[in-house]
Scaffold this motif. Structure first.
Motif: not given
Length: 152
Positions: A35-48
Motif C-alpha cells: 500500500x505504501x509503495x503504491x502511494x509512492x508510485x502514484x505520486x512518482x508517476x503524478x497520477x493526480x
C-alpha cells in the motif's frame, strides 16, 4: 508480484512497478508495504490527487497509512497547490507525531497559503519549539499577511 514490483522499481520502470504492486494488493489486500509503495508510485508517476487520495483511503482501511506516508502525501499536495489537502494530511501527521518539527513547519506553510494567519503562526511556534529554524517561514508569513492585508 510484489517482488517483481520491487525489481521494476529498481530499474526505473514505475508503470510496471505499479502494475505489479496493484496485482500484489489484489492477491493480498492487507500487505501494508505494498500500500505504501503504491502511494509512492502514484505520486512518482503524478497520477493526480484523486487517485492518490483513494490509495491513501485503501491503505487506511488496513492500517497501512503511517505518519511517514501521510507526511509524504501532504508534501505532494502542497507541491500541487492543494492547501486544503496539505493541511488535512499534515494535521494528521502532527496528531500522530507531535514532535515532528518539519511537519509543523510545512503545516504552517499550508495554513499560510490558505490565509489562516493565526493557525500558521501557532504551527511555526510549535516547529520552533521542536528545534526547526523558522526565520524564513516567519518572514514569509508576515510578507503574505501584509500583502493580503489580512487578519484571520
Amino acid at each position: 508480484h510484489y517482488n517483481l514490483a520491487t525489481i521494476y522499481r529498481g530499474q526505473g520502470d514505475f508503470e510496471q512497478a505499479l502494475y505489479h504492486t496493484e496485482q500484489a494488493l489484489r492477491l493480498m489486500p492487507t500487505l501494508s508495504v505494498a500500500h505504501r509503495d503504491r502511494i509512492d508510485l502514484l505520486v512518482t508517476l503524478d497520477r493526480g490527487g484523486d487517485e492518490v487520495r483513494r490509495a491513501v483511503q485503501e491503505a487506511e482501511k488496513v492500517g497501512a497509512a503511517d505518519s511517514d506516508t501521510l507526511y509524504y502525501v501532504g508534501l505532494y499536495f502542497g507541491a500541487q497547490g492543494d492547501w486544503q489537502s496539505t493541511v488535512g494530511y499534515l494535521t494528521r501527521v502532527v496528531d500522530l507525531e507531535p514532535d515532528r518539527g518539519k511537519a509543523h513547519l510545512y503545516l504552517a506553510h499550508g495554513f499560510m497559503n490558505m490565509g489562516r494567519w493565526e493557525a500558521s503562526k501557532q504551527a511555526l511556534l510549535t516547529a520552533a519549539k521542536k528545534g526547526i529554524s523558522i526565520e524564513t517561514a516567519a518572514s514569509e508569513l508576515e510578507r503574505l499577511r501584509n500583502a493580503r492585508g489580512g487578519s484571520e
